[in-house]
Design a protein around this motif. Sequence first.
Motif, PDB file in Angstrom:
ATOM      1  N   PRO A 436       0.808  -1.224   0.000  1.00 42.72           N
ATOM      2  CA  PRO A 436       0.000   0.000   0.000  1.00 42.72           C
ATOM      3  C   PRO A 436       0.843   1.277   0.000  1.00 42.72           C
ATOM      4  O   PRO A 436       0.463   2.266  -0.641  1.00 42.72           O
ATOM      5  CB  PRO A 436      -0.823  -0.126   1.288  1.00 42.72           C
ATOM      6  N   LEU A 437       1.975   1.274   0.720  1.00 40.68           N
ATOM      7  CA  LEU A 437       2.822   2.469   0.726  1.00 40.68           C
ATOM      8  C   LEU A 437       3.431   2.714  -0.646  1.00 40.68           C
ATOM      9  O   LEU A 437       3.519   3.868  -1.104  1.00 40.68           O
ATOM     10  CB  LEU A 437       3.928   2.328   1.780  1.00 40.68           C
ATOM     11  N   LEU A 438       3.851   1.642  -1.314  1.00 42.93           N
ATOM     12  CA  LEU A 438       4.352   1.794  -2.681  1.00 42.93           C
ATOM     13  C   LEU A 438       3.239   2.282  -3.612  1.00 42.93           C
ATOM     14  O   LEU A 438       3.482   3.071  -4.543  1.00 42.93           O
ATOM     15  CB  LEU A 438       4.919   0.473  -3.189  1.00 42.93           C
ATOM     16  N   TYR A 439       2.018   1.830  -3.356  1.00 41.74           N
ATOM     17  CA  TYR A 439       0.890   2.260  -4.184  1.00 41.74           C
ATOM     18  C   TYR A 439       0.634   3.758  -4.022  1.00 41.74           C
ATOM     19  O   TYR A 439       0.319   4.450  -4.993  1.00 41.74           O
ATOM     20  CB  TYR A 439      -0.365   1.469  -3.820  1.00 41.74           C
ATOM     21  N   THR A 440       0.770   4.274  -2.797  1.00 44.63           N
ATOM     22  CA  THR A 440       0.599   5.718  -2.586  1.00 44.63           C
ATOM     23  C   THR A 440       1.696   6.495  -3.310  1.00 44.63           C
ATOM     24  O   THR A 440       1.441   7.589  -3.833  1.00 44.63           O
ATOM     25  CB  THR A 440       0.621   6.071  -1.088  1.00 44.63           C
TER      26      THR A 440
END
Length: 532
Positions: A436-440
């Motif tokens: 999720p952090l990479l997605y943000t």
Amino acid sequence: MLKTLLKKQLGEVFKGYFYNAKKNKMRSKFAVALWILFFVAIMVGMLGGMFGFLAYSLCDSLLAANVGWLYFMIMSGIAIVLGAFGSVFNTYSGLYLAKDNDLLLSMPVPVNIIIASRLLNVYLLGTMYAATVVLPALIVYWYFAGITAARVICGIALFLVISVIVLLLSCILGWVVAKISLKLKNKSIVTVLTSLVFIGGYYFLYFKASDLIRDVAINAVFYGEKIKGVAYGLYLFGRIGEGDALATLVFCVASVVLTILTWIVLERSFLKIATATGKTTKVKYVAKSVKEKSIFGALLAKELGRFTASANYMLNCGLGILLIPACGVLLLVKGKAFLALLSNFLGGYEDAAIILIITGLCTLTSMIDTAVPAVSLEGKSIWIPQSMPIEPKTVLRVKAIMQFMLSGLPMLFSCVCALFVVETSVTVKVLMIVMPLLYTALAAVFNTMIGLKMPLLNWTNEMAPIKQSGAVLLAMLIGWGSSIGQFLLYMWQGYKIGSVAYLGIWTAVIAVLTIGIFRWLDTKGAKLFASL
């Protein structure tokens, strides 16, 4: 003069229907007609239809219980709340703290005419909102109870009384908001918080409405006797719609008296509020050293300042900043029950509930799109960063990193909350944070790219690049589609390789895309920004 000022006030409210802020020109007659038809469809079709259905579901059962006045009391209460809160911000900005106060007060226009025009503007807007509830309620009542001269006359009187009550409440609430606004430095934050309270209250009442309606319909006689004993005035108010002449006369007289009192109070307080300059403090100059900021730090402070200074920017592009951590808290409170329900429903798919949580958080990330309008918001001043000894790639990096900062911390919080709820392997838990952090990060650089490829620089109203731009819509749809697609792909074929491999593959793909787009921003994107 009154007619001219009222036309000006209404023109400001409905300016968007006649003027295209995106193209900086008047709309064609055909476009104006379409916008007016759209407005009518929303007000009459959607709102009127929704409240008409509510009235239809209530009226027959309440008439059967011989408490028709309770029906009118409920529908009138909804109309008053909708009318008052629907026009409160117009009252605040149009009646008390309008931007043209100084100009109008400097002209040979009587103050009473200015007050009257703005009061009529508030009255018409509040009445418009209230009408979407009252008129369907009256029509439904006449359908079930029959039409008589007394019911029609008293029904019209009820509508007028409600419109006066809405006006009084709008003036009071607008005055409170104006007084508070004058004492605050950052009005945008207050506007955002107030809007969020209204939105939260609306959805709370919306989801509770069916239970309340069912309860009132079942226990109509009990509630009716209770209200008659405790608040007889409300009983009389409801009796107006049923054709009670005495109750109608009493409330009509009271409305006239309250309107006169409102005018007197406004006449005495208008100049004081309209000419107020807000809270000012005397600052004694003290010589001190100013710490020099780096180029990156100065640009980031500028971007954050622009974001926090605009309520429109925060509400339309930053709502996910609150929704993502709210979902994290919800997972902590209801997560176990939610996962158990999902596990029963998706029992044939390993870790499907965990994949759904991850993709759900990624979907909410798409509601944080501050980087999309960031380039467009430079507007006609875009030459300033272009003319400075700053590399274009630095400007673009700052716009992307600001979005990542605003979305990354809420995402990290929600992911940590999810770890306390799920029961899975350590590897999956690590991926639940990393992916999720990479997605943000991907969303931040992708949104910057979309905003750079589809700039809107000739706007006259900031709402054009923030809300009406095709880039914003495209970025949001792609964000929603990609995150939802991750879950659907897992349910189709991904579950066969297991959650660890599936999340690992997506993490690698997102990382590669993020690096690729970031590299594009530093090279081709920087050249494109310099040429705008």
